[in-house]
Enzyme design. Sequence first.
Site, short mmCIF file in Angstrom:
data_model
loop_
_atom_site.label_atom_id
_atom_site.label_comp_id
_atom_site.label_asym_id
_atom_site.label_seq_id
_atom_site.Cartn_x
_atom_site.Cartn_y
_atom_site.Cartn_z
N LYS A 1 -11.19 60.68 8.11
CA LYS A 1 -12.80 60.71 7.69
C LYS A 1 -12.66 62.38 6.98
CE LYS A 1 -17.36 61.29 9.72
NZ LYS A 1 -18.44 61.54 10.48
N GLU B 1 -2.33 65.20 12.43
CA GLU B 1 -1.30 64.10 12.59
C GLU B 1 -1.26 63.21 11.24
OE1 GLU B 1 -3.87 64.86 14.54
OE2 GLU B 1 -3.17 64.80 16.69
N GLY C 1 -16.35 58.81 13.24
CA GLY C 1 -14.93 57.99 13.25
C GLY C 1 -14.82 56.76 14.31
N ARG C 2 -15.09 56.95 15.35
CA ARG C 2 -15.18 55.81 16.31
C ARG C 2 -15.98 54.48 16.12
NH1 ARG C 2 -16.87 60.45 18.59
NH2 ARG C 2 -18.76 60.70 19.48
N GLU D 1 -15.02 59.40 24.25
CA GLU D 1 -15.42 60.17 23.29
C GLU D 1 -16.91 60.36 23.11
OE1 GLU D 1 -12.64 61.71 19.99
OE2 GLU D 1 -13.86 60.53 18.82
N HIS E 1 0.21 42.16 37.88
CA HIS E 1 1.35 42.39 38.45
C HIS E 1 1.51 43.84 38.43
CE1 HIS E 1 2.43 38.08 38.54
NE2 HIS E 1 1.68 38.19 37.34
N LYS F 1 -7.17 71.57 19.41
CA LYS F 1 -6.94 71.44 17.95
C LYS F 1 -6.58 73.07 17.66
CE LYS F 1 -9.27 67.37 16.09
NZ LYS F 1 -10.39 66.85 15.33
O1 LIG Z 1 -10.54 60.30 10.64
P1 LIG Z 1 -10.23 61.80 10.90
O2 LIG Z 1 -10.95 62.90 10.35
O3 LIG Z 1 -8.96 62.18 10.61
O4 LIG Z 1 -10.44 61.87 12.46
C1 LIG Z 1 -9.93 61.26 13.30
C2 LIG Z 1 -10.27 61.32 14.82
O5 LIG Z 1 -10.11 62.68 15.16
C3 LIG Z 1 -11.17 62.96 16.15
O6 LIG Z 1 -12.51 63.64 15.30
C4 LIG Z 1 -11.12 63.45 17.31
O7 LIG Z 1 -10.16 64.46 17.00
C5 LIG Z 1 -12.28 61.57 16.22
O8 LIG Z 1 -13.48 61.51 16.41
C6 LIG Z 1 -11.78 60.75 14.83
O9 LIG Z 1 -11.81 59.48 14.75
#
Ligand SMILES: O=P(O)(O)OC[C@H]1O[C@](O)(CO)[C@@H](O)[C@@H]1O
Length: 548
Positions: free
Chosen positions: A206, A212, A266-267, A352, A383, A511
């Site tokens: 987003k 990452e 995002g979620r 979240e 199990h 972060k």
């Molecule tokens: O889509 P982006 O901006 O890479 O963010 C990934 C995820 O990181 C978050 O902002 C949390 O760090 C989430 O809410 C989001 O889904």
Amino acid sequence: MARGEVAQAMAALAAHRTEMGGQGIADLFRDDPQRFERFHVELDDILFDFSKHRLTETTLRLLLDLARAADVEARRAALFAGEPVNTTEHRAAMHMALRNLSGKPMFAEGHDVMPEVLAERRKMEAFAEAVRNGDVKTASGARFTDIVNFGIGGSDLGPAMAARALAPFIADHLTLHFVANVDGADLGDTLKTLPLETTLFIICSKTFTTLETMTNAATARQRVAEALGEAAVAEHFCAVSTHLDKIAAFGVRSDRVFGFWDWVGGRYSIWSSIGLSLAIGIGAEKFEKFLLGGQDIDAHFTSAPLERNVPVLMALLGVWYRNVWGFATHAVIPYDERMARFPAYLQQLEMESNGKSVDLSGEPVSLATAPVIFGEPGTNCQHAFFQLLHQGVEIVPVDFLVAIQPSGADLLHHQLLFANCLAQSQALMQGRSLAEVTRRLEAENMPAEAIAALAPHKVFAGNRPSSTFLYKRLSPRVLGQLIALYEHKVFVQGVIWNINSFDQWGVELGKELAGKLAPIIADPASPTDSFDPSTAGLIAAARRRNKG
Ligand SMILES: O=P(O)(O)OC[C@H]1O[C@](O)(CO)[C@@H](O)[C@@H]1O
């Protein structure tokens, strides 16, 4: 909204709980054989059974009073009207517009967003179909065989979960991969399995800044450039983001860039172009069926009376246990192997969204908020952690999810799976008393002394609540419905708890600190004295041991 009325409704529920005394769920069934009839709701594709709960008609009435006191209906109207319900970021939360197939307008902060939503969806679906049928080709003119989604959190969990859930619908000639972790093992292990020359990479972020995703995408870009030449990057990468300006620098062709909007959290973004990998895998038609499932639930949520409204009931049951009984965890157990990632998906959605400790005015919350969500597919978890669910000190309310029919021809397997699902909710509810255990051991001719020693260990207290979601088959539409049910549940709980379910400031501090630590880790000569003694000690130990 009068928070005083909410407090009164909560007090009434607390008093009611005391009046219920030791009345167990099994007793409620004995007293009322019609209980299942009264405490389940049938939607077209999903049956929601909430009869195995510590719940009477009075409980339900008091919970509905709570929903009314919290103004759930007015807040729901504000959500669907596209008002800026995300108050700290001054944004609407209009993910419902992404699955609006009705042809009617939907608004976010005053303007009809449907023209841009439809245009973007058309563009994304056309690209997905072209990749799927081979019209979009690799740098060497071949057909793509492998799709890698780079993303994390909402840019990974939704498509990854759905791709697994809908595996039978994925085209045979395509393999979908999801790389999220900055741990190079994630990308490295995936790259080992990939034919790079026929792999399409989708960068989903987003913000297009997430550490990452950007790190994984940059490493993959380098590998593609080395292996296939710099010119191949444009053919092998595409991107999805709300920050289109940041994408150009990466070298993605402008016709392979797909957007969405700030008013999509995002979620909640699986319904947007973030679902591109899924759309490539299952095709545009089935992707729209998935959207339709979400829309089905929007229609139900906005029109069903509160007492038959499944997301509202799910939310109220959660509040009943979290706030009145003090249960701090909630398990989601799909008896559906392909739903293996659904609990992880819900962890982000619920924790979240509602893992907050200040209310809308920034004051400490007056009620406990989101429980810890966890889960694994059944029967595996029977199990593993089910021992605690049956005999542990913590009471863990459970959501069971199960299909009536197998997705393949594995009828015997499915009958066993189904039987186990029903057996677990039954066992949690009815338990097994000391008298019963004793009688059984006596029937085995066990000596009295041995019975006295063993029997307490074999007792199940029972009275452990669960809901069951029954669906015919896990289709794209049913998956869309299940996700939207939980989304709206989370919204209703946020309303009752008076929190903002649409921001996530809690992810920021880590972060920021990682940003400060990264150069220190990279340079073994850098000073560590500005850190706390534990952090400094760990860095020093790592440096020492790294030399060995
Ligand atoms: O889509 P982006 O901006 O890479 O963010 C990934 C995820 O990181 C978050 O902002 C949390 O760090 C989430 O809410 C989001 O889904």
